[in-house]
Design a protein around this motif. Structure first.
Motif, mmCIF file in Angstrom:
data_model
loop_
_atom_site.group_PDB
_atom_site.id
_atom_site.type_symbol
_atom_site.label_atom_id
_atom_site.label_comp_id
_atom_site.label_asym_id
_atom_site.label_seq_id
_atom_site.Cartn_x
_atom_site.Cartn_y
_atom_site.Cartn_z
ATOM 1 N N GLU A 100 5.303 13.427 -3.225
ATOM 2 C CA GLU A 100 3.849 13.334 -4.097
ATOM 3 C C GLU A 100 3.043 12.326 -4.006
ATOM 4 N N ASP A 101 1.798 12.474 -3.218
ATOM 5 C CA ASP A 101 1.291 11.079 -2.868
ATOM 6 C C ASP A 101 -0.107 11.251 -3.652
ATOM 7 N N ASN A 102 -0.237 10.412 -4.564
ATOM 8 C CA ASN A 102 -1.440 10.298 -5.603
ATOM 9 C C ASN A 102 -2.135 8.928 -5.654
ATOM 10 N N PRO A 103 -3.179 8.688 -4.658
ATOM 11 C CA PRO A 103 -3.721 7.627 -4.704
ATOM 12 C C PRO A 103 -5.196 7.708 -5.543
ATOM 13 N N TYR A 104 -5.492 9.251 -5.672
ATOM 14 C CA TYR A 104 -6.902 9.391 -6.331
ATOM 15 C C TYR A 104 -6.775 9.872 -7.848
ATOM 16 N N GLY A 105 -5.841 9.887 -8.304
ATOM 17 C CA GLY A 105 -5.540 10.829 -9.620
ATOM 18 C C GLY A 105 -6.356 10.072 -10.640
ATOM 19 N N GLY B 170 1.071 -1.178 0.113
ATOM 20 C CA GLY B 170 -0.025 0.016 0.045
ATOM 21 C C GLY B 170 0.964 1.278 -0.053
ATOM 22 N N SER B 171 0.309 2.570 -0.392
ATOM 23 C CA SER B 171 1.284 3.548 -0.340
ATOM 24 C C SER B 171 1.279 3.954 1.231
ATOM 25 N N GLN B 172 0.447 3.578 1.839
ATOM 26 C CA GLN B 172 0.707 3.719 3.330
ATOM 27 C C GLN B 172 2.187 3.601 3.933
ATOM 28 N N LEU C 168 -5.806 -5.741 -1.355
ATOM 29 C CA LEU C 168 -4.573 -6.331 -1.941
ATOM 30 C C LEU C 168 -3.376 -5.921 -1.416
ATOM 31 N N ARG C 169 -3.464 -4.734 -0.826
ATOM 32 C CA ARG C 169 -2.266 -3.807 0.129
ATOM 33 C C ARG C 169 -1.224 -3.720 -1.164
ATOM 34 N N LEU C 170 -1.396 -3.110 -2.084
ATOM 35 C CA LEU C 170 -0.345 -2.864 -3.199
ATOM 36 C C LEU C 170 -0.135 -1.183 -3.410
ATOM 37 N N GLY D 15 2.345 5.974 -5.672
ATOM 38 C CA GLY D 15 0.895 5.555 -6.144
ATOM 39 C C GLY D 15 0.238 4.329 -5.548
ATOM 40 N N SER D 16 -1.044 3.967 -6.114
ATOM 41 C CA SER D 16 -1.584 3.038 -5.156
ATOM 42 C C SER D 16 -2.801 2.145 -5.987
ATOM 43 N N PHE D 17 -2.818 0.787 -5.954
ATOM 44 C CA PHE D 17 -3.913 0.168 -6.554
ATOM 45 C C PHE D 17 -5.129 0.168 -5.752
ATOM 46 N N SER D 18 -5.177 0.782 -4.481
ATOM 47 C CA SER D 18 -6.361 0.602 -3.635
ATOM 48 C C SER D 18 -7.655 1.119 -4.218
ATOM 49 N N LYS D 19 -7.425 2.255 -4.910
ATOM 50 C CA LYS D 19 -8.889 2.996 -5.333
ATOM 51 C C LYS D 19 -9.140 2.518 -6.698
HETATM 52 C C1 LIG Z 1 -3.749 10.538 0.538
HETATM 53 C C2 LIG Z 1 -3.745 9.012 0.891
HETATM 54 N N1 LIG Z 1 -2.352 8.519 0.889
HETATM 55 C C3 LIG Z 1 -2.422 7.260 1.071
HETATM 56 C C4 LIG Z 1 -3.384 6.272 1.591
HETATM 57 C C5 LIG Z 1 -3.104 4.634 1.795
HETATM 58 O O1 LIG Z 1 -3.502 4.255 0.648
HETATM 59 P P1 LIG Z 1 -3.124 2.593 0.533
HETATM 60 O O2 LIG Z 1 -2.047 2.236 1.521
HETATM 61 O O3 LIG Z 1 -4.249 1.809 0.402
HETATM 62 O O4 LIG Z 1 -2.258 2.425 -0.728
HETATM 63 C C6 LIG Z 1 -4.781 6.871 1.563
HETATM 64 C C7 LIG Z 1 -5.789 5.982 1.859
HETATM 65 O O5 LIG Z 1 -6.728 6.384 1.960
HETATM 66 C C8 LIG Z 1 -4.911 8.255 1.207
HETATM 67 O O6 LIG Z 1 -6.054 8.719 1.313
#
Ligand SMILES: Cc1ncc(COP(=O)(O)O)c(C=O)c1O
Length: 386
Positions: free
Chosen positions: A198-203, A99-101, A237-239, A227-231
């Protein structure tokens, strides 16, 4: 017997949001509080088919320990996607994360010493504050307007280890930083030698037009892009992944090795199997159309019910409305009154590193059906009037 905690553990606090979500999970509550994507968008059939293929064709490789950097074909796929979006990205610069977390935690581990300055937006993503805080930074909050952080204030952050910024449909404010503001921020950061995270999970969750190119495209030497596959697929999947400048990559990799050795090889192969044939080309428009309908339902409900003195901007993508009540309102005190009526939201104060604005509400529009959005907004409006 007392167990002495490390200073960093003393700084850890429970997430306000998780506490609120516990209330929001009570039966009968309409929850506009969650930050979860809609489970109706999870591509279960594609995941089932890909899972069968991985377990049929590469069962032992998928279940074995794997490379800390990540599964090379997935790193190549990610790098190609980022290059298509104008970024300078070699597969060797891609670190696949849990995850990007986890990316945020690794950045904190690699870059923050006790007392280091970290510059953030106001408001900003609570999970990033939680990830950075154990490394004992001093947060500096940058002044922002509707367009994002003000570039001329960046000089206040010149001693910072980095600026953490969410340009696309920010969690929590829904704000999208304009193209010219991105250019100005990149230029100011370059002039100061200030790294950007630069955090981009929603782009990819845009409704009418894709957002402008990433800041990383204009300041590749010192932007760490997450980046993230979560959204776009599913958070279970935690990726996620980091695109890191080559000189920083080994340190993030070593931080990851110490943390969890590697990201699940099965998850990585599964996701690669899903995306490699272009699945997202058809899947993303489905998510966008669905979220847009929900966004419109919330916009209509807000216009219909909110008392005067409340303001908001309709988000052009993502999952959240950020509603500002009159300055006399404390959203934290409004919350129990809203819950009594049957609706939950997240008070905005949770999203500030320093001085919090108390009158904002974060409202998620993606998991609740449109009819319930309308009722939920009506109940919040009633609570505000009361
Ligand atoms: C801005 C932002 N960054 C990171 C995350 C973490 O996402 P993930 O770990 O699922 O990729 C979230 C989750 O909601 C988020 O809103």
């Amino acid at each position: 017997m007392t167990i002495t905690l490390a200073r960093r553990a003393q700084r850890m606090t429970p997430s306000v949001i998780r506490e609120i979500l516990k209330i929001a999970e009570r039966p009968g509550i309409i929850s506009l509080a969650g930050g979860l994507p809609s489970p109706d968008t999870f591509p279960i059939e594609a995941l089932r088919a890909a899972s069968e293929a991985v377990l049929r064709d590469h069962p032992r490789e998928a279940m074995q320990y794997a490379a800390s950097e990540g599964f090379m074909p997935l790193r190549e796929w990610v790098a190609a996607q980022l290059r298509d979006q104008g970024m300078r990205a070699d597969p060797d610069q891609i670190l696949i994360t849990n995850g990007s977390q986890q990316g945020l935690d690794l950045v904190g581990k690699a870059l923050i010493d006790a007392g280091s300055v970290v510059a953030v937006e106001a408001p900003t993503y609570l999970g990033a504050l939680q990830a950075f805080t154990p490394y004992e930074p001093e947060f500096t909050t940058l002044d922002c307007d509707d367009d994002g952080p003000l570039p001329d204030r960046l000089s206040l952050a010149k001693a910072a280890r980095f600026l953490y910024v969410l340009p696309n449909f920010q969690n929590p404010s829904g704000r999208c930083v304009s193209n010219s503001r991105r250019a100005d921020l990149a230029a100011a950061a370059r002039a100061l030698g200030l790294p950007i995270v630069e955090d981009n999970p929603y782009g990819e969750l845009w409704f009418d037009a894709a957002p402008p190119p990433a800041i990383a495209a204009a300041w590749p030497e010192a932007t760490i892009y997450l980046g993230s596959f979560s959204k776009v697929l599913a958070p279970g999947l935690r990726l996620g992944y980091i695109l890191a400048p080559p000189e920083l990559f080994p340190k993030l990799l070593q931080a990851k090795q110490a943390s969890d050795l590697h990201t699940s090889g099965f998850s990585q192969r599964l996701v690669h199997e899903v995306v490699r044939g272009g699945f997202l080309r058809d899947h993303l428009p489905v998510i966008r159309a669905r979220y847009k309908t929900h966004r419109d339902a919330m916009e209509t409900a807000l216009q219909r019910h909110m008392p005067s003195g409340c303001s908001w901007k309709s988000p052009a993508g993502g999952m959240f409305f950020w509603v500002k009540a009159p300055s006399s309102v404390d959203a934290m005190r409004l919350l129990p009154k809203a819950v009594e009526r049957g609706v939950a939201f997240v008070p905005g104060a949770a999203f500030y590193a320093n001085q919090a604005e108390k009158n904002a509400l974060r409202l998620s529009f993606v998991t609740v059906p449109p009819e319930q959005i309308e009722r939920g907004i009506q109940m919040i409006a009633d609570a505000l009037r009361a």
